[in-house]
Scaffold this active site. Structure first.
Site, mmCIF file in Angstrom:
data_model
loop_
_atom_site.group_PDB
_atom_site.id
_atom_site.type_symbol
_atom_site.label_atom_id
_atom_site.label_comp_id
_atom_site.label_asym_id
_atom_site.label_seq_id
_atom_site.Cartn_x
_atom_site.Cartn_y
_atom_site.Cartn_z
ATOM 1 N N ASP A 199 9.972 -6.484 -3.665
ATOM 2 C CA ASP A 199 8.864 -7.064 -2.914
ATOM 3 C C ASP A 199 8.823 -8.557 -3.174
ATOM 4 O O ASP A 199 9.213 -9.012 -4.260
ATOM 5 C CB ASP A 199 7.521 -6.434 -3.327
ATOM 6 C CG ASP A 199 6.481 -6.481 -2.225
ATOM 7 O OD1 ASP A 199 6.111 -7.590 -1.808
ATOM 8 O OD2 ASP A 199 6.026 -5.412 -1.782
ATOM 9 N N VAL A 218 -2.149 5.161 8.898
ATOM 10 C CA VAL A 218 -2.113 5.581 7.498
ATOM 11 C C VAL A 218 -3.230 4.900 6.719
ATOM 12 O O VAL A 218 -3.508 3.711 6.906
ATOM 13 C CB VAL A 218 -0.745 5.256 6.870
ATOM 14 C CG1 VAL A 218 -0.679 5.801 5.444
ATOM 15 C CG2 VAL A 218 0.386 5.825 7.720
ATOM 16 N N ILE A 230 13.513 -9.585 1.790
ATOM 17 C CA ILE A 230 14.527 -8.905 2.586
ATOM 18 C C ILE A 230 15.193 -9.841 3.599
ATOM 19 O O ILE A 230 16.210 -9.469 4.198
ATOM 20 C CB ILE A 230 13.952 -7.669 3.317
ATOM 21 C CG1 ILE A 230 12.793 -8.052 4.241
ATOM 22 C CG2 ILE A 230 13.554 -6.598 2.317
ATOM 23 C CD1 ILE A 230 12.341 -6.914 5.155
ATOM 24 N N GLY A 263 2.016 -7.758 -0.413
ATOM 25 C CA GLY A 263 1.793 -6.826 -1.512
ATOM 26 C C GLY A 263 1.182 -7.519 -2.718
ATOM 27 O O GLY A 263 1.027 -8.745 -2.749
ATOM 28 N N TYR A 300 4.856 -6.940 17.238
ATOM 29 C CA TYR A 300 5.049 -5.984 16.148
ATOM 30 C C TYR A 300 5.665 -4.694 16.672
ATOM 31 O O TYR A 300 6.640 -4.170 16.107
ATOM 32 C CB TYR A 300 3.721 -5.682 15.454
ATOM 33 C CG TYR A 300 3.791 -4.494 14.519
ATOM 34 C CD1 TYR A 300 4.443 -4.610 13.294
ATOM 35 C CD2 TYR A 300 3.231 -3.271 14.860
ATOM 36 C CE1 TYR A 300 4.538 -3.523 12.429
ATOM 37 C CE2 TYR A 300 3.314 -2.185 14.009
ATOM 38 C CZ TYR A 300 3.970 -2.308 12.799
ATOM 39 O OH TYR A 300 4.067 -1.235 11.959
ATOM 40 N N PHE A 313 0.819 -1.208 0.000
ATOM 41 C CA PHE A 313 0.000 0.000 0.000
ATOM 42 C C PHE A 313 0.859 1.267 0.000
ATOM 43 O O PHE A 313 0.856 2.050 -0.957
ATOM 44 C CB PHE A 313 -0.940 -0.059 1.206
ATOM 45 C CG PHE A 313 -1.431 1.256 1.726
ATOM 46 C CD1 PHE A 313 -1.971 2.203 0.877
ATOM 47 C CD2 PHE A 313 -1.362 1.542 3.082
ATOM 48 C CE1 PHE A 313 -2.434 3.424 1.356
ATOM 49 C CE2 PHE A 313 -1.822 2.755 3.576
ATOM 50 C CZ PHE A 313 -2.348 3.692 2.718
#
Length: 346
Positions: free
Chosen positions: A46, A196, A79, A51, A166, A26
């Site tokens: 990604d 957000v 990652i 995603g 988290y 996003f």
């Protein structure tokens, strides 16, 4: 001309090469779109765990530049793979690190995976950026770091104890970033995002965020559930404000603004009950909508912060940030986007 206008003008006149991790997500896809619109070269990374490929495709289409395809390189990688991080960072000037598992409930259900992705992956990216001489490393942190601190508004220098795995991963990220800035001499900027929302935020799945989930449910004629009594407050931040902060953090020439963390919010708070009424009213202003009736109230969710409000004065003073979009403006734009993309119950 604002500092943000000047930053955009400077990028347009002197393009850079950016790496955006989490580019199919996003926030990541909105950053990719904004950078391409400014004429930048972008590497997007990604692994599509959360995603979607169509987010990247829409970012390309929405940037309104026929040359954008030639300036975007997409890397399907994770990652957690240190070699992939190192390869992606080659010839990069600015990293915007947004790849993570960004869900409090998910982290409570699977803390190990959250830790490996959010902490080990973050460290992989820091090391890769250092080894390839990346000029600046901007990363997504979270208002979750404030934990059980009850003071309002939230000030960057005062955080509480984490309420979820988290939140703890984001605290660790900030500590690693500070360490690399002090010991390795890296230019690092952390952005503590509040709540957000905006276009391309996934409304589906068990860990979907409140605003897209409610909009989708109302468009589909399904009931709305509110966790708790509805008086929980949040600082809702439209994604265009987040784009502004990333560009300001990426370009500031002020050394005093570097190696710090910043709140990224609108600087105002709204209850869930008020949010529900605003979403219903905004939907009705844009399309016919049957009376959805009152929402159903459920138990409070474990790990949730009761009240949240960002003090954005540090970002305003040091970076020139102004929350150009308030909640009402962001909802109008977001709902317009969801109405256009969810016809037929998609």
């Amino acid at each position: 001309m604002t500092l943000y206008d000047a930053a955009c003008d400077g990028l347009a006149r002197s393009p850079k090469r950016f790496l955006v991790t989490g580019a199919a997500g996003f926030i990541g896809s909105n950053l990719v779109e904004a950078l391409l619109r400014l004429g930048q070269s972008v590497v997007g990374l990604d692994n599509f765990a959360t995603g979607h490929r169509h987010n990247v495709e829409m970012a390309l289409a929405d940037c309104g530049d026929a040359s954008a395809q030639d300036r975007l390189t997409f890397v399907n990688a994770d990652i957690r793979d240190a070699d992939a991080c190192l390869e992606a960072c080659k010839d990069i000037e600015v990293v915007l690190h947004h790849a993570a598992i960004g869900s409090v409930p998910y982290s409570l259900a699977d803390p190990l995976t959250s830790h490996i992705c959010n902490v080990d992956g973050f460290l992989n990216m820091l090391l890769a950026a250092k080894q390839t001489d990346v000029r600046r490393f901007v990363y997504a942190s979270s208002s979750a770091v404030y934990g059980d601190d009850e003071n309002l508004p939230k000030l960057e220098e005062s955080i509480g104890r984490p309420l979820s795995p988290y939140a703890l991963t984001k605290v660790i990220n900030e500590q690693y970033a500070d360490l690399f800035a002090r010991i390795q001499g890296m230019d690092v900027v952390g952005l503590r995002y509040f709540n957000v929302f905006g276009k391309r935020q996934d409304p589906n799945g068990p860990y979907a965020a409140v605003i897209p989930r409610w909009i989708a449910a109302l468009l589909r004629g399904k009931p709305i559930e509110i966790y708790g009594d509805g008086e929980t407050t949040r600082d809702w931040c439209y994604v265009e404000n987040v784009v502004q902060m990333n560009i300001l953090a990426s370009t500031t020439p002020d050394s005093d603004a570097l190696n710090a963390v910043y709140n990224v919010g609108a600087g105002s708070r709204t209850t869930l009950n008020e949010l529900y009424e605003m979403i219903v009213a905004s939907l009705r202003a844009q399309m016919p909508l049957d009376d959805p009736g009152p929402p159903a109230y459920c138990a409070f969710r474990e790990g949730d912060i009761r009240d949240s409000l960002a003090d954005i004065s540090r970002a305003r003073i040091l970076l020139g940030y102004e929350a150009k979009f308030d909640l009402a403006m962001g909802l109008e734009d977001s709902i317009g986007w969801y109405c256009a993309h969810m016809r037929g119950g998609d």
